[in-house]
Write a protein that holds these residues in place. Structure first.
Motif, mmCIF file in Angstrom:
data_model
loop_
_atom_site.group_PDB
_atom_site.id
_atom_site.type_symbol
_atom_site.label_atom_id
_atom_site.label_comp_id
_atom_site.label_asym_id
_atom_site.label_seq_id
_atom_site.Cartn_x
_atom_site.Cartn_y
_atom_site.Cartn_z
ATOM 1 N N ARG A 1 47.464 1.743 49.445
ATOM 2 C CA ARG A 1 48.471 2.226 50.152
ATOM 3 C C ARG A 1 48.522 3.556 50.300
ATOM 4 O O ARG A 1 48.831 4.236 50.710
ATOM 5 N N PHE A 2 48.647 3.766 48.710
ATOM 6 C CA PHE A 2 48.601 5.271 48.900
ATOM 7 C C PHE A 2 48.034 6.356 48.978
ATOM 8 O O PHE A 2 47.779 7.344 49.958
ATOM 9 N N PHE A 3 46.127 5.331 49.446
ATOM 10 C CA PHE A 3 45.289 6.254 49.878
ATOM 11 C C PHE A 3 45.387 5.877 50.967
ATOM 12 O O PHE A 3 45.373 6.909 51.838
ATOM 13 N N ARG A 4 45.864 4.814 52.328
ATOM 14 C CA ARG A 4 46.216 5.202 53.250
ATOM 15 C C ARG A 4 47.055 5.786 53.480
ATOM 16 O O ARG A 4 46.779 6.895 54.678
ATOM 17 N N ASN A 5 47.976 6.476 52.891
ATOM 18 C CA ASN A 5 49.238 7.331 53.103
ATOM 19 C C ASN A 5 48.655 8.992 53.167
ATOM 20 O O ASN A 5 49.025 9.713 54.188
ATOM 21 N N GLU A 6 47.503 8.375 52.657
ATOM 22 C CA GLU A 6 47.548 10.222 51.772
ATOM 23 C C GLU A 6 46.142 10.371 52.630
ATOM 24 O O GLU A 6 45.455 11.541 52.488
ATOM 25 N N SER A 7 45.869 9.569 53.653
ATOM 26 C CA SER A 7 43.938 9.582 53.894
ATOM 27 C C SER A 7 44.338 11.409 55.379
ATOM 28 O O SER A 7 45.510 11.141 55.644
ATOM 29 N N CYS A 8 43.461 12.106 55.269
ATOM 30 C CA CYS A 8 43.578 13.312 55.692
ATOM 31 C C CYS A 8 43.571 13.388 57.399
ATOM 32 O O CYS A 8 44.411 13.616 58.277
ATOM 33 N N GLY A 9 43.177 11.963 57.706
ATOM 34 C CA GLY A 9 43.071 11.429 58.721
ATOM 35 C C GLY A 9 41.679 11.921 59.495
ATOM 36 O O GLY A 9 41.758 11.368 60.649
ATOM 37 N N LYS A 10 40.477 13.227 59.095
ATOM 38 C CA LYS A 10 39.622 13.319 59.217
ATOM 39 C C LYS A 10 38.564 12.720 60.318
ATOM 40 O O LYS A 10 38.208 12.392 61.373
ATOM 41 N N CYS A 11 38.555 11.496 59.116
ATOM 42 C CA CYS A 11 37.168 10.948 59.738
ATOM 43 C C CYS A 11 37.616 9.161 59.571
ATOM 44 O O CYS A 11 38.400 9.202 58.963
ATOM 45 N N VAL A 12 36.951 8.761 60.941
ATOM 46 C CA VAL A 12 37.394 7.387 61.298
ATOM 47 C C VAL A 12 37.465 6.281 59.980
ATOM 48 O O VAL A 12 37.838 5.905 60.236
ATOM 49 N N PRO A 13 36.361 6.428 59.541
ATOM 50 C CA PRO A 13 35.798 5.460 58.403
ATOM 51 C C PRO A 13 37.179 5.139 57.106
ATOM 52 O O PRO A 13 37.828 4.588 57.123
ATOM 53 N N ASP B 1 34.642 -1.687 52.070
ATOM 54 C CA ASP B 1 34.453 -0.934 51.182
ATOM 55 C C ASP B 1 33.250 0.025 50.638
ATOM 56 O O ASP B 1 32.754 1.200 51.095
ATOM 57 N N LEU B 2 32.436 -0.747 51.812
ATOM 58 C CA LEU B 2 30.716 -0.128 51.555
ATOM 59 C C LEU B 2 30.865 0.983 52.465
ATOM 60 O O LEU B 2 29.886 2.054 52.342
ATOM 61 N N THR B 3 30.906 0.279 53.843
ATOM 62 C CA THR B 3 31.181 1.593 54.721
ATOM 63 C C THR B 3 31.655 3.153 54.826
ATOM 64 O O THR B 3 31.411 3.991 54.731
ATOM 65 N N LEU B 4 33.296 2.937 53.493
ATOM 66 C CA LEU B 4 33.763 3.600 53.263
ATOM 67 C C LEU B 4 33.154 4.420 52.194
ATOM 68 O O LEU B 4 33.149 5.407 52.329
ATOM 69 N N GLN B 5 32.449 4.040 51.569
ATOM 70 C CA GLN B 5 31.521 4.523 49.938
ATOM 71 C C GLN B 5 30.608 5.300 51.127
ATOM 72 O O GLN B 5 30.495 6.823 50.696
ATOM 73 N N GLU B 6 30.387 5.008 52.142
ATOM 74 C CA GLU B 6 28.813 5.604 52.338
ATOM 75 C C GLU B 6 28.957 6.911 53.702
ATOM 76 O O GLU B 6 28.315 7.135 53.959
ATOM 77 N N THR B 7 30.144 6.578 54.712
ATOM 78 C CA THR B 7 30.589 7.087 55.411
ATOM 79 C C THR B 7 31.359 8.133 54.596
ATOM 80 O O THR B 7 31.598 9.272 56.378
ATOM 81 N N SER B 8 32.686 7.806 54.019
ATOM 82 C CA SER B 8 33.718 8.730 54.332
ATOM 83 C C SER B 8 32.735 10.830 54.375
ATOM 84 O O SER B 8 32.111 10.559 53.027
ATOM 85 N N THR C 1 41.357 2.093 55.881
ATOM 86 C CA THR C 1 42.422 1.920 54.818
ATOM 87 C C THR C 1 43.499 1.515 55.219
ATOM 88 O O THR C 1 44.033 0.222 54.621
ATOM 89 N N GLN C 2 44.207 1.560 56.640
ATOM 90 C CA GLN C 2 44.684 0.805 57.033
ATOM 91 C C GLN C 2 44.594 -0.813 57.246
ATOM 92 O O GLN C 2 45.312 -1.754 57.280
ATOM 93 N N LYS C 3 43.154 -1.119 57.989
ATOM 94 C CA LYS C 3 42.756 -2.880 57.791
ATOM 95 C C LYS C 3 42.687 -3.268 56.309
ATOM 96 O O LYS C 3 42.866 -4.315 56.127
ATOM 97 N N ALA C 4 42.579 -3.226 55.765
ATOM 98 C CA ALA C 4 42.346 -3.103 54.147
ATOM 99 C C ALA C 4 43.727 -3.687 53.231
ATOM 100 O O ALA C 4 43.708 -5.023 53.266
ATOM 101 N N VAL C 5 44.188 -2.678 54.150
ATOM 102 C CA VAL C 5 46.001 -2.750 53.824
ATOM 103 C C VAL C 5 46.650 -4.058 54.928
ATOM 104 O O VAL C 5 46.825 -5.687 54.009
ATOM 105 N N ALA C 6 46.774 -4.321 55.565
ATOM 106 C CA ALA C 6 46.972 -5.396 56.746
ATOM 107 C C ALA C 6 46.188 -6.360 56.647
ATOM 108 O O ALA C 6 46.480 -7.269 56.733
ATOM 109 N N LEU C 7 45.126 -7.074 56.157
ATOM 110 C CA LEU C 7 43.597 -7.645 55.821
ATOM 111 C C LEU C 7 45.132 -8.432 55.278
ATOM 112 O O LEU C 7 45.168 -9.696 54.801
#
Length: 539
Positions: free
Chosen positions: A460-472, A502-509, A477-483
């Protein structure tokens, strides 16, 4: 050189808010006209940063930390208890916020720059009434400080500028000193990269924006050893050919900023800063830039965007700041602890640094320790000290509790079990154990805790602190917490989806936030299957 209005934009917004309490549209229009910048620029910036208010505030605001160390100390329960005390009218606002950097005083809350415990309504009331000030932690004498008295400060700088930059760089390279902010990049190599750039002017930036839950060691260094940070910056300036330095410090660190300001004044008075330092012909001075808020600003290029008066969104790399940094110029960026160690090494030499470690390691490390420990605090330990020994330095687990898990490198590091307590504190050893040294912050968690909730708190911390610039990162982060929240636990299907996310975020963030955001959550699910909630209705 940059347009004159842009470097001051954040400062101007801060001053405006301090004067009027918030940023109204009318005030922003007036400021835009005075600075000669489009109104949409001020709107964009003022709505991005958490410190700026676009609505009239209550007469007092109590900011209550919601992140892991404070959650472990009963922060959520304290928040529930506080609301009926103060929110019956419009006079007081109780607001949840991300980590305040006061994890050793958990559960923490701030009223202005006054730090109180959120589980003590009497202290909160006194702070609101202006009857209580923050009680600073007592300053300590650290073995990292090479100076016995204030009169001796800046001897390393005097010595270095009397010799050559190459000699200083050779000493630092001989130690193998790496960055202590999380990335662990070799210090001498970074300084050499900036030194090799031909473009001028060059800049030195001290990143004092530590904002990750559990991380507060730099705060203590700024309070106790500001002269070493100043000296490290000046040495960096001398080695790379820069004449200007800036300390980028989080706005919650008011008392530490005051300590640093006093030290800067003292350094100028003795000739360690300013024109013609110690009669050498070398000039270097330091100013302070107060962060308008946001964990993302710890990422070096987001920090640069903020200093240039824009939204703090990370840049694509390359180019790297060492070549194209502040205002497009070569820029050296190190964190507080790294610069303090650089100064001490220059004063005492490479052999001294090599002698500090244990179990074949070199050097020492400031560690912030929090969570379910008896004595949350900052400690200085030799590299090679084990996690068990670190825990022992802090009095062991609280109230005789047993250890369930530890995040050895801050909230972004993967959790390890008790079977890893003999792992030495070192970049390579912790990586081999399945985690990382990270920001130098060990969060110990006791048995009996809901470890899935522990992992969710970090996500939730990382979800809240994401700057929102990149879609992944923004959506992942929102989807992971919601799941996990919607499942009421975890299932094989949820775990599979988390792995894919997680793999998508690692490779595309774009930056490290998205790349590590789900790692702590996944580590508790994978490594502690018997200690997490599962949705049994789907088994």
């Amino acid at each position: 050189m940059p347009p004159p209005a842009l470097p001051h934009l954040i400062h101007e917004l801060t001053v405006l808010q301090e004067r009027e309490g918030w940023l109204s549209e009318a005030s922003l229009r007036s400021l835009a006209e005075r600075l000669g910048v489009p109104l949409h620029r001020l709107e964009s910036v003022s709505t991005f940063y958490t410190h700026f208010r676009r609505q009239p505030p209550a007469s007092a605001c109590v900011e209550v930390c919601r992140d892991l160390p404070c959650a472990l100390a009963g922060g959520a329960e304290a928040l529930v208890a506080l609301r009926p005390h103060f929110e019956s009218g419009d006079a007081v606002e109780i607001r949840e916020v991300s980590c305040l950097g006061r994890c050793d005083r958990a559960p923490a809350a701030c009223v202005g720059h006054r730090v109180v415990r959120s589980d003590d309504p009497v202290d909160v009331s006194a702070a609101i009434a202006g009857e209580a000030a923050s009680t600073p932690l007592p300053t300590a004498r650290w073995a990292a400080d090479p100076y016995g008295a204030e009169a001796d400060h800046y001897g390393a700088l005097r010595q270095a500028i009397g010799c050559s930059a190459e000699e200083t760089l050779a000493t630092l390279e001989a130690t193998g000193l790496r960055g202590m902010g999380g990335a662990g990049f070799p210090l001498a190599r970074k300084w050499s990269i900036v030194r090799a750039e031909e473009a001028t002017p060059k800049y030195v930036i001290c990143n004092a924006d530590e904002s990750e839950p559990g991380t507060f060691k730099d705060r203590q260094i700024l309070a106790d050893l500001p002269h070493l940070v100043i000296e490290g910056m000046a040495l960096g300036g001398f080695c790379v050919g820069a004449e200007r330095g800036t300390v980028f410090i989080r706005h919650e660190y008011g008392p530490e900023r005051e300590s640093l300001e006093r030290a800067i004044v003292a350094a100028r008075e003795v000739g360690a800063l300013g024109e013609n330092i110690f009669g050498s012909g070398f000039s270097f001075d330091i100013d302070i830039f107060v962060s308008p808020g946001g964990y993302i600003l710890g990422e070096e290029t987001a920090l640069l965007e903020c200093m240039e008066g824009r939204r703090g969104e990370p840049r694509n790399k390359p180019p790297f700041p060492g070549s194209v940094g502040l205002f497009g110029q070569p820029t050296l960026i190190n964190n507080v602890e790294t610069l303090a160690h650089a100064a001490a090494i220059t004063a005492r030499g490479a052999d001294w640094w090599q002698s500090l470690g244990t179990r074949g390691k070199a050097g020492h490390k400031f560690m912030a320790v929090s969570g379910d420990v008896a004595k949350p605090q900052v400690v200085l330990v030799g590299f090679g000290t084990t996690l068990a020994e670190l825990l022992g330095r802090c009095g062991g687990m609280r109230e005789g509790k047993e250890l369930a898990a530890v995040a050895p490198g801050g909230a972004s590091s993967k959790f390890l079990g008790p079977d890893k307590l003999e792992t030495p504190l070192d970049f390579s050893d912790l990586a081999e154990a399945g985690s990382m040294l990270g920001s130098g912050a060990a969060i110990f968690v006791a048995k009996g805790r809901d470890l899935l909730e522990v992992g969710l708190n970090v996500a939730r911390f990382f979800r809240n602190e994401s700057c929102g610039k990149c879609v992944p990162c923004r959506l992942g982060t929102q989807k992971a917490v919601a799941l996990v929240e919607q499942a009421g636990g975890t299932t094989p299907e949820v775990e599979e989806l988390l792995g894919e996310l997680d793999l998508t975020l690692q490779e595309t963030s774009i930056c490290g936030l998205g790349q590590v955001a789900l790692a702590p959550l996944r580590s508790v699910i994978e490594r502690f299957p018997d200690q997490i909630r599962r949705d049994t209705t789907r088994d």
